[in-house]
Design an enzyme around this catalytic site. Structure first.
Site, mmCIF file in Angstrom:
data_model
loop_
_atom_site.group_PDB
_atom_site.id
_atom_site.type_symbol
_atom_site.label_atom_id
_atom_site.label_comp_id
_atom_site.label_asym_id
_atom_site.label_seq_id
_atom_site.Cartn_x
_atom_site.Cartn_y
_atom_site.Cartn_z
ATOM 1 N N SER A 1 1.023 -13.457 2.473
ATOM 2 C CA SER A 1 -0.371 -13.930 2.445
ATOM 3 C C SER A 1 -0.835 -14.091 1.002
ATOM 4 O O SER A 1 -0.757 -13.152 0.208
ATOM 5 C CB SER A 1 -1.284 -12.932 3.152
ATOM 6 O OG SER A 1 -0.974 -12.907 4.524
ATOM 7 N N GLU B 1 -4.623 -12.197 -2.850
ATOM 8 C CA GLU B 1 -3.982 -10.957 -2.401
ATOM 9 C C GLU B 1 -2.702 -10.741 -3.218
ATOM 10 O O GLU B 1 -2.401 -9.633 -3.651
ATOM 11 C CB GLU B 1 -3.631 -11.035 -0.909
ATOM 12 C CG GLU B 1 -2.911 -9.778 -0.420
ATOM 13 C CD GLU B 1 -2.672 -9.782 1.082
ATOM 14 O OE1 GLU B 1 -3.573 -10.201 1.852
ATOM 15 O OE2 GLU B 1 -1.571 -9.367 1.491
ATOM 16 N N ARG C 1 -5.672 -3.892 2.370
ATOM 17 C CA ARG C 1 -4.735 -4.320 1.301
ATOM 18 C C ARG C 1 -5.085 -3.720 -0.054
ATOM 19 O O ARG C 1 -4.939 -4.376 -1.098
ATOM 20 C CB ARG C 1 -4.661 -5.850 1.194
ATOM 21 C CG ARG C 1 -4.234 -6.545 2.440
ATOM 22 C CD ARG C 1 -2.808 -6.170 2.904
ATOM 23 N NE ARG C 1 -2.612 -6.616 4.253
ATOM 24 C CZ ARG C 1 -2.823 -5.852 5.339
ATOM 25 N NH1 ARG C 1 -3.172 -4.584 5.220
ATOM 26 N NH2 ARG C 1 -2.639 -6.336 6.532
HETATM 27 C C1 LIG Z 1 7.498 -13.465 4.329
HETATM 28 C C2 LIG Z 1 6.510 -12.389 3.937
HETATM 29 C C3 LIG Z 1 5.743 -11.775 4.906
HETATM 30 C C4 LIG Z 1 4.819 -10.779 4.551
HETATM 31 N N1 LIG Z 1 4.067 -10.185 5.528
HETATM 32 C C5 LIG Z 1 3.211 -9.178 5.211
HETATM 33 C C6 LIG Z 1 2.454 -8.526 6.227
HETATM 34 O O1 LIG Z 1 2.544 -8.805 7.405
HETATM 35 N N2 LIG Z 1 1.600 -7.532 5.848
HETATM 36 C C7 LIG Z 1 1.465 -7.157 4.546
HETATM 37 O O2 LIG Z 1 0.675 -6.237 4.255
HETATM 38 N N3 LIG Z 1 2.168 -7.777 3.566
HETATM 39 C C8 LIG Z 1 3.047 -8.767 3.866
HETATM 40 N N4 LIG Z 1 3.756 -9.388 2.874
HETATM 41 C C9 LIG Z 1 3.524 -9.008 1.484
HETATM 42 C C10 LIG Z 1 4.432 -7.890 0.958
HETATM 43 O O3 LIG Z 1 5.651 -7.811 1.685
HETATM 44 C C11 LIG Z 1 3.744 -6.521 1.003
HETATM 45 O O4 LIG Z 1 2.549 -6.512 0.248
HETATM 46 C C12 LIG Z 1 4.671 -5.416 0.451
HETATM 47 O O5 LIG Z 1 4.096 -4.163 0.769
HETATM 48 C C13 LIG Z 1 4.905 -5.498 -1.053
HETATM 49 O O6 LIG Z 1 5.926 -4.574 -1.367
HETATM 50 P P1 LIG Z 1 6.929 -4.833 -2.572
HETATM 51 O O7 LIG Z 1 7.848 -3.692 -2.648
HETATM 52 O O8 LIG Z 1 7.574 -6.170 -2.442
HETATM 53 O O9 LIG Z 1 5.917 -4.810 -3.798
HETATM 54 P P2 LIG Z 1 5.850 -5.802 -5.044
HETATM 55 O O10 LIG Z 1 5.553 -7.188 -4.548
HETATM 56 O O11 LIG Z 1 7.049 -5.617 -5.897
HETATM 57 O O12 LIG Z 1 4.566 -5.220 -5.793
HETATM 58 C C14 LIG Z 1 3.289 -5.307 -5.197
HETATM 59 C C15 LIG Z 1 2.366 -4.334 -5.942
HETATM 60 O O13 LIG Z 1 2.796 -3.006 -5.683
HETATM 61 C C16 LIG Z 1 2.997 -2.289 -6.899
HETATM 62 N N5 LIG Z 1 4.117 -1.357 -6.689
HETATM 63 C C17 LIG Z 1 5.349 -1.638 -6.207
HETATM 64 N N6 LIG Z 1 6.117 -0.531 -6.163
HETATM 65 C C18 LIG Z 1 5.352 0.483 -6.634
HETATM 66 C C19 LIG Z 1 5.583 1.872 -6.870
HETATM 67 N N7 LIG Z 1 6.764 2.455 -6.590
HETATM 68 N N8 LIG Z 1 4.570 2.611 -7.389
HETATM 69 C C20 LIG Z 1 3.370 2.053 -7.679
HETATM 70 N N9 LIG Z 1 3.094 0.740 -7.494
HETATM 71 C C21 LIG Z 1 4.072 -0.041 -6.976
HETATM 72 C C22 LIG Z 1 3.329 -3.368 -7.923
HETATM 73 O O14 LIG Z 1 3.026 -2.934 -9.253
HETATM 74 C C23 LIG Z 1 2.415 -4.511 -7.466
HETATM 75 O O15 LIG Z 1 1.104 -4.317 -7.966
HETATM 76 C C24 LIG Z 1 4.679 -10.392 3.207
HETATM 77 C C25 LIG Z 1 5.487 -11.012 2.218
HETATM 78 C C26 LIG Z 1 6.392 -11.990 2.578
HETATM 79 C C27 LIG Z 1 7.241 -12.617 1.496
#
Ligand SMILES: Cc1cc2nc3c(=O)[nH]c(=O)nc-3n(C[C@H](O)[C@H](O)[C@H](O)COP(=O)(O)OP(=O)(O)OC[C@H]3O[C@@H](n4cnc5c(N)ncnc54)[C@H](O)[C@@H]3O)c2cc1C
Length: 309
Positions: A220, A290, A171
């Site tokens: 998480s 996380e 992560r």
């Molecule tokens: C129901 C549910 C289930 C989930 N299951 C999992 C799982 O199984 N495994 C897992 O790993 N995660 C899981 N997650 C967490 C999440 O979906 C992941 O971490 C996902 O990769 C976050 O992506 P996001 O686009 O929503 O990022 P955001 O939540 O918008 O941002 C997360 C971080 O990424 C950075 N970021 C976003 N876009 C960019 C970009 N273009 N350039 C640079 N930095 C950027 C942001 O600044 C921030 O620090 C889950 C979440 C939910 C709600």
């Protein structure tokens, strides 16, 4: 008061005081002082090149792994949208924009008979967030399939970075400070589309059974400490179902926090800190967040209570 900066003219949308809560999976949190949704990469580069280096910038993806604090986010929040969401086949792989949703990428790969990206079908974020978090599930993570990323540094220069140079671990990715991922290449392997779809169905069924997928949640909450599962430590500390205001530890998966309706981000964070303390008292292990907590707490009281890590 919102600080104003001399902004360059842009083709995308640039607005002040934009509520971010409705854009997050938790459905709570304050406003962005400024929200910029660039039209395309050229528009983003122009903005970065010409805006004040003193202006704080925060990039957000699908907001599925963030708590936006109730005091909102200072400076400009940059959100990549349609102009960054293309997905194209590239030999045994895909080249995709960082705003493409993980689920859409998994579906596209399946339709092209490209295997190895099925794990993305269960992660509700965008590819940019998946790179930043080294997202993973069911034994695969981004580091296993990422070839390279492209993006812009804080001065608007385009860089391509090989995946090995991101030193991705559990992560975690070492993205350069202020780097915005705009495009990336994923490696995949030709496979029978029917088998890929079967794999995706299995992942979906398993998640459905174990996670509160239709709730207002951020996935998480805490990282798994070396040799432990965070959910199990939380359960042993008696926190399953623990509630503060409208914020609750899920009964179904106790490393997930829920907004039951009208929780503030402060309630979620205080609940998380309460869980950390209870787990520490019970096991001697201090859980690490996380979920990324971004922005300003709403009040002095909240800011003194909340941890900074
Ligand atoms: C129901 C549910 C289930 C989930 N299951 C999992 C799982 O199984 N495994 C897992 O790993 N995660 C899981 N997650 C967490 C999440 O979906 C992941 O971490 C996902 O990769 C976050 O992506 P996001 O686009 O929503 O990022 P955001 O939540 O918008 O941002 C997360 C971080 O990424 C950075 N970021 C976003 N876009 C960019 C970009 N273009 N350039 C640079 N930095 C950027 C942001 O600044 C921030 O620090 C889950 C979440 C939910 C709600």
């Amino acid at each position: 008061m919102i600080q104003t900066f001399p902004f360059p003219s842009v083709r995308g949308r640039l607005k002040s005081n934009v509520p971010l809560g409705p854009r997050t999976w938790f459905r709570c949190g304050g406003a962005a002082d400024w929200l910029f949704v660039p039209e395309d990469e050229e528009d983003l580069a122009h903005f970065l090149t010409h805006c004040s280096p003193d202006m704080p910038r925060t990039v957000l993806g699908a907001c599925s792994n963030v708590i936006i604090r109730d005091g909102g986010i200072e400076g400009t929040v940059i959100r990549l949208a349609g102009g960054f969401a293309s997905i194209e086949q590239d030999q045994n792989g895909l080249i995709a924009g960082s705003a493409a949703l993980d689920v859409t990428v998994a579906e596209k790969a399946a339709s092209l008979g490209l295997g190895g990206l099925e794990f993305l079908a269960g992660i509700p974020g965008s590819l940019g967030g998946a790179v930043a978090m080294n997202a993973g599930a069911y034994g695969s993570e981004m580091v296993d399939c990422l070839d390279w990323i492209e993006g812009l540094d804080p001065t608007g220069q385009t860089l391509r970075i090989q995946a090995r140079d991101l030193h991705m671990s559990y992560r975690h990715s070492e993205l350069p400070a202020g780097f915005i991922v705009t495009r990336l290449r994923l490696k995949a392997t030709p496979e029978d589309p029917a088998l890929i779809r079967q794999h995706i169905s299995g992942i979906r069924a398993s998640r459905e059974a174990s996670q509160p997928l239709r709730a207002r949640t951020g996935g998480s909450t805490f990282r798994n400490p070396e040799g432990y599962k965070a959910w199990s430590l939380i359960d042993q500390a008696g926190c399953r179902g623990l509630q503060i205001g409208n914020a609750q530890i899920s009964e179904k998966h106790c490393n997930f926090m829920l907004n039951l309706g009208h929780a503030r981000s402060t309630d979620l964070e205080i609940l998380g800190e309460t869980v950390r303390k209870k787990v520490f008292d019970q096991s001697g292990i201090l859980l690490q967040w996380e979920i990324k907590r971004l922005g300003r707490p709403a009040t002095e009281t909240a800011s003194t209570f909340l941890s900074q890590d």
